[in-house]
Enzyme design. Structure first.
Site, PDB file in Angstrom:
ATOM      1  N   HIS A 202      26.364   4.871  -6.772  1.00  0.00           N
ATOM      2  CA  HIS A 202      26.106   6.125  -7.493  1.00  0.00           C
ATOM      3  C   HIS A 202      27.160   6.359  -8.563  1.00  0.00           C
ATOM      4  CE1 HIS A 202      23.655   7.851  -3.895  1.00  0.00           C
ATOM      5  NE2 HIS A 202      22.863   7.270  -4.773  1.00  0.00           N
TER       6      HIS A 202
ATOM      7  N   ARG B  31       3.061  26.978  -1.250  1.00  0.00           N
ATOM      8  CA  ARG B  31       3.993  26.868  -0.105  1.00  0.00           C
ATOM      9  C   ARG B  31       3.766  25.613   0.742  1.00  0.00           C
ATOM     10  NH1 ARG B  31       2.858  32.338   0.110  1.00  0.00           N
ATOM     11  NH2 ARG B  31       4.472  33.529  -0.911  1.00  0.00           N
TER      12      ARG B  31
ATOM     13  N   GLU C 140      17.685  -3.464  -2.028  1.00  0.00           N
ATOM     14  CA  GLU C 140      17.590  -2.498  -0.921  1.00  0.00           C
ATOM     15  C   GLU C 140      17.156  -3.226   0.363  1.00  0.00           C
ATOM     16  OE1 GLU C 140      18.422   0.748  -0.761  1.00  0.00           O
ATOM     17  OE2 GLU C 140      18.394   1.466  -2.838  1.00  0.00           O
TER      18      GLU C 140
ATOM     19  N   ARG D  92      21.426   8.125   9.803  1.00  0.00           N
ATOM     20  CA  ARG D  92      20.830   7.983   8.479  1.00  0.00           C
ATOM     21  C   ARG D  92      21.875   7.626   7.421  1.00  0.00           C
ATOM     22  NH1 ARG D  92      15.461  11.107   6.142  1.00  0.00           N
ATOM     23  NH2 ARG D  92      15.423   9.976   4.198  1.00  0.00           N
TER      24      ARG D  92
ATOM     25  N   HIS E 102      25.856   2.655  -1.610  1.00  0.00           N
ATOM     26  CA  HIS E 102      25.423   3.751  -2.479  1.00  0.00           C
ATOM     27  C   HIS E 102      26.563   4.624  -2.984  1.00  0.00           C
ATOM     28  CE1 HIS E 102      21.496   2.470  -1.295  1.00  0.00           C
ATOM     29  NE2 HIS E 102      20.897   3.430  -1.972  1.00  0.00           N
TER      30      HIS E 102
ATOM     31  N   LYS F  89      13.602   1.292   8.184  1.00  0.00           N
ATOM     32  CA  LYS F  89      13.725   2.654   7.648  1.00  0.00           C
ATOM     33  C   LYS F  89      13.020   3.646   8.571  1.00  0.00           C
ATOM     34  CE  LYS F  89      14.343   5.903   4.281  1.00  0.00           C
ATOM     35  NZ  LYS F  89      14.529   6.276   2.904  1.00  0.00           N
TER      36      LYS F  89
ATOM     37  N   ASN G 135      23.164   4.594   3.349  1.00  0.00           N
ATOM     38  CA  ASN G 135      23.936   4.741   2.118  1.00  0.00           C
ATOM     39  C   ASN G 135      24.871   3.566   1.858  1.00  0.00           C
ATOM     40  OD1 ASN G 135      22.879   7.167   1.236  1.00  0.00           O
ATOM     41  ND2 ASN G 135      24.228   8.341   2.560  1.00  0.00           N
TER      42      ASN G 135
ATOM     43  N   GLU H 177      20.555  14.109   7.099  1.00  0.00           N
ATOM     44  CA  GLU H 177      21.682  13.241   6.745  1.00  0.00           C
ATOM     45  C   GLU H 177      22.710  13.182   7.883  1.00  0.00           C
ATOM     46  OE1 GLU H 177      22.558  10.523   4.002  1.00  0.00           O
ATOM     47  OE2 GLU H 177      21.043  12.035   3.587  1.00  0.00           O
TER      48      GLU H 177
ATOM     49  N   HIS I 282      18.640   1.433 -10.197  1.00  0.00           N
ATOM     50  CA  HIS I 282      19.279   1.910  -8.974  1.00  0.00           C
ATOM     51  C   HIS I 282      19.666   0.742  -8.044  1.00  0.00           C
ATOM     52  CE1 HIS I 282      20.142   4.288  -5.436  1.00  0.00           C
ATOM     53  NE2 HIS I 282      19.237   3.608  -4.768  1.00  0.00           N
TER      54      HIS I 282
ATOM     55  N   LYS J  74      12.032  12.688   1.956  1.00  0.00           N
ATOM     56  CA  LYS J  74      12.907  13.317   0.961  1.00  0.00           C
ATOM     57  C   LYS J  74      12.149  13.406  -0.354  1.00  0.00           C
ATOM     58  CE  LYS J  74      17.544  11.844   2.286  1.00  0.00           C
ATOM     59  NZ  LYS J  74      18.739  11.179   1.726  1.00  0.00           N
TER      60      LYS J  74
HETATM   61  N1  LIG Z   1      13.287   9.859  -1.549  1.00  0.00           N
HETATM   62  C1  LIG Z   1      14.076   8.860  -1.215  1.00  0.00           C
HETATM   63  O1  LIG Z   1      14.440   8.681  -0.056  1.00  0.00           O
HETATM   64  C2  LIG Z   1      14.494   7.900  -2.296  1.00  0.00           C
HETATM   65  C3  LIG Z   1      15.094   6.693  -1.938  1.00  0.00           C
HETATM   66  C4  LIG Z   1      15.432   5.799  -2.948  1.00  0.00           C
HETATM   67  C5  LIG Z   1      15.169   6.116  -4.261  1.00  0.00           C
HETATM   68  N2  LIG Z   1      14.587   7.297  -4.595  1.00  0.00           N
HETATM   69  C6  LIG Z   1      14.289   7.630  -5.991  1.00  0.00           C
HETATM   70  O2  LIG Z   1      13.422   6.642  -6.524  1.00  0.00           O
HETATM   71  C7  LIG Z   1      13.574   6.606  -7.942  1.00  0.00           C
HETATM   72  C8  LIG Z   1      13.550   5.174  -8.403  1.00  0.00           C
HETATM   73  O3  LIG Z   1      12.327   4.589  -8.033  1.00  0.00           O
HETATM   74  P1  LIG Z   1      11.807   3.208  -8.653  1.00  0.00           P
HETATM   75  O4  LIG Z   1      12.895   2.242  -8.674  1.00  0.00           O
HETATM   76  O5  LIG Z   1      10.559   2.883  -7.936  1.00  0.00           O
HETATM   77  O6  LIG Z   1      11.581   3.576 -10.192  1.00  0.00           O
HETATM   78  P2  LIG Z   1      10.314   4.123 -11.004  1.00  0.00           P
HETATM   79  O7  LIG Z   1       9.544   5.082 -10.220  1.00  0.00           O
HETATM   80  O8  LIG Z   1      10.855   4.599 -12.328  1.00  0.00           O
HETATM   81  O9  LIG Z   1       9.441   2.826 -11.277  1.00  0.00           O
HETATM   82  C9  LIG Z   1      10.016   1.770 -12.014  1.00  0.00           C
HETATM   83  C10 LIG Z   1       9.110   1.283 -13.137  1.00  0.00           C
HETATM   84  O10 LIG Z   1       8.076   0.477 -12.592  1.00  0.00           O
HETATM   85  C11 LIG Z   1       6.815   0.841 -13.128  1.00  0.00           C
HETATM   86  N3  LIG Z   1       5.821   0.515 -12.078  1.00  0.00           N
HETATM   87  C12 LIG Z   1       5.673   1.128 -10.889  1.00  0.00           C
HETATM   88  N4  LIG Z   1       4.775   0.465 -10.131  1.00  0.00           N
HETATM   89  C13 LIG Z   1       4.328  -0.579 -10.869  1.00  0.00           C
HETATM   90  C14 LIG Z   1       3.418  -1.639 -10.619  1.00  0.00           C
HETATM   91  N5  LIG Z   1       2.817  -1.764  -9.439  1.00  0.00           N
HETATM   92  N6  LIG Z   1       3.192  -2.531 -11.605  1.00  0.00           N
HETATM   93  C15 LIG Z   1       3.853  -2.428 -12.798  1.00  0.00           C
HETATM   94  N7  LIG Z   1       4.750  -1.471 -13.077  1.00  0.00           N
HETATM   95  C16 LIG Z   1       4.986  -0.559 -12.120  1.00  0.00           C
HETATM   96  C17 LIG Z   1       6.972   2.302 -13.421  1.00  0.00           C
HETATM   97  O11 LIG Z   1       6.062   2.731 -14.391  1.00  0.00           O
HETATM   98  C18 LIG Z   1       8.406   2.364 -13.931  1.00  0.00           C
HETATM   99  O12 LIG Z   1       8.466   2.023 -15.298  1.00  0.00           O
HETATM  100  C19 LIG Z   1      14.854   7.330  -8.248  1.00  0.00           C
HETATM  101  O13 LIG Z   1      14.562   8.547  -8.886  1.00  0.00           O
HETATM  102  C20 LIG Z   1      15.483   7.585  -6.894  1.00  0.00           C
HETATM  103  O14 LIG Z   1      16.214   8.796  -6.851  1.00  0.00           O
HETATM  104  C21 LIG Z   1      14.243   8.178  -3.628  1.00  0.00           C
HETATM  105 ZN   LIG Z   2      18.939   3.371  -2.713  1.00  0.00          ZN
END
Ligand SMILES: NC(=O)c1ccc[n+]([C@@H]2O[C@H](COP(=O)([O-])OP(=O)(O)OC[C@H]3O[C@@H](n4cnc5c(N)ncnc54)[C@H](O)[C@@H]3O)[C@@H](O)[C@H]2O)c1
Ligand SMILES: [Zn+2]
Length: 357
Positions: free
Chosen positions: A248, A117, A181, A237, A244, A223, A241, A233, A261, A139
């Site tokens: 999306h 929990r 971003e 906030r 986005h 942020k 987007n 949301e 992304h 999130k």
């Molecule tokens: N919670 C939120 O507010 C929020 C906001 C934006 C995005 N997201 C989520 O984030 C995700 C995308 O994240 P991302 O773009 O970081 O992708 P990811 O987590 O897949 O990482 C991208 C790639 O980089 C590699 N990597 C990571 N750190 C590294 C480093 N220091 N050196 C070498 N390689 C490295 C990883 O292994 C992976 O292959 C999505 O699922 C999205 O929904 C969440």
């Molecule tokens: Zn984004």
């Protein structure tokens, strides 16, 4: 080095941007914490595991690995990891360190949210996108077959430790995807950041440490401010987007395989500029500056073969659609956007067509 407060109803915590902070992680763990579970992926661990393992040498901890990749961002691997935690002696006093990109931040954060929990989590983002966006704001979640991030919760971390030195091993495409971003942050609220990105693109693209530290810190501050003012949301906030809604649709239409992304968001910002021009919200000059900025940090992968009509149909399915009404975040001027709904379909179609080559 800059430290920003994130203040939410659930918790107030610091987001600290500091080169080398990973090597001081132990300092940010609660003194009475039980066993620490580091959740990462094998890929991240190979590139950056050593620095964290050394930092935790005097702390009782275990490293656990998630499979990487958006298609594995599902509940099943979390259940397996939770079983593994239990086998390795996890209890209510345990805590999680999420060490990876946005996928790890979201999944490990969600695991911490639901394990017994809820146990604490410290976020240590390792991609540019996660450092400026995913790791801040609480999130967490995983995907369902029917859509991204549809199963999740808000679980605020104890702290977010942001170490720009971790980005040294990030592949170039991932780095540039994160930059979009940061460009978004400039457009929606940070004129100074936008101007810096215009003036110093060579330094930013060459990952010069001073430039990287500055753009990361500005984005994290933005942020943190927005999330603090409006944890869920709500109206403020929503400005996050920007790009986005269209982005999306592009990600979904290409089954999350052709665009990262950030790249999809870059295209979405382009479409939002065209829509802002068509609705009269943004003038030619500021709209042109945004389009030029996207070019400077581009290109994104080619858009051939993508149907404008299909993208339009996807917009209606956006998760943030409220009662069938699509909300668009449109630019007004550099540093200011507005959120509107009820835009004529004809203009939305036209903006998509203008944004496709
Ligand atoms: N919670 C939120 O507010 C929020 C906001 C934006 C995005 N997201 C989520 O984030 C995700 C995308 O994240 P991302 O773009 O970081 O992708 P990811 O987590 O897949 O990482 C991208 C790639 O980089 C590699 N990597 C990571 N750190 C590294 C480093 N220091 N050196 C070498 N390689 C490295 C990883 O292994 C992976 O292959 C999505 O699922 C999205 O929904 C969440
Ligand atoms: Zn984004």
């Amino acid at each position: 080095m800059p430290e920003f407060r994130v203040e939410t109803p659930q918790r107030c915590y610091p987001a600290i941007v500091e080169r080398g902070i990973v090597s001081r992680t132990a300092k940010y763990l609660p003194p009475k914490a039980g066993k620490v579970f580091v959740v990462s992926t094998e890929d991240v661990w190979r590139h950056q595991g050593e620095v964290l393992a050394n930092a935790l040498a005097s702390v009782s901890h275990e490293a656990l690995f998630l499979p990487g990749g958006e298609e594995r961002k599902r509940l099943a691997p979390l259940e397996e990891l939770a079983e593994e935690m239990l086998e390795r002696g996890a209890d209510r006093t345990s805590m999680v360190i999420a060490y990876g990109g946005g996928i790890v931040n979201d999944m490990a954060g969600f695991l911490a949210a639901i394990f017994m929990r809820g146990i604490p989590v410290v976020q240590i983002p390792t991609t540019l996108l996660a450092q400026v966006d995913a790791a801040i704001g609480g999130k967490t979640g995983v995907n369902l077959l029917g859509g991204k991030n549809l199963l999740g919760s808000f679980h605020q971390p104890l702290a977010v430790l942001i170490d720009p030195a971790l980005l040294d091993t990030l592949p170039d495409r991932e780095y540039r995807a994160g930059l979009y971003e940061i460009i978004k942050a400039g457009i929606i609220r940070e004129v100074g950041l936008f101007e810096f990105l215009e003036d110093c693109s060579a330094e930013v693209l060459a990952r010069e440490p001073d430039a990287v530290d500055r753009i990361v810190a500005d984005s994290v501050r933005m942020k943190a401010e927005v999330v603090s003012a409006d944890e869920r949301e709500g109206d403020l906030r929503r400005i996050l987007n920007f790009g986005h809604t269209f982005g999306h649709a592009l990600e979904a239409e290409t089954h999350y395989t052709r665009f990262l992304h950030g790249e999809a968001v870059a295209w979405g910002m382009r479409a939002a500029v065209h829509l802002g021009r068509l609705t009269g919200h943004v003038g030619a000059q500021d709209g042109g500056r945004i389009l030029a900025m996207l070019e400077t940090y581009g290109p994104i992968p080619p858009l051939d073969g993508i149907s404008a009509e299909n993208l339009f149909a996807r917009l209606a399915h956006d998760k943030k659609t409220v009662q069938g009404n699509v909300h668009f975040v449109l630019p007004v001027r550099i540093g200011e956007v507005t959120v509107i709904s009820g835009v004529a379909e004809k203009l939305v179609r036209e903006s998509i067509e203008q944004a496709l080559p």
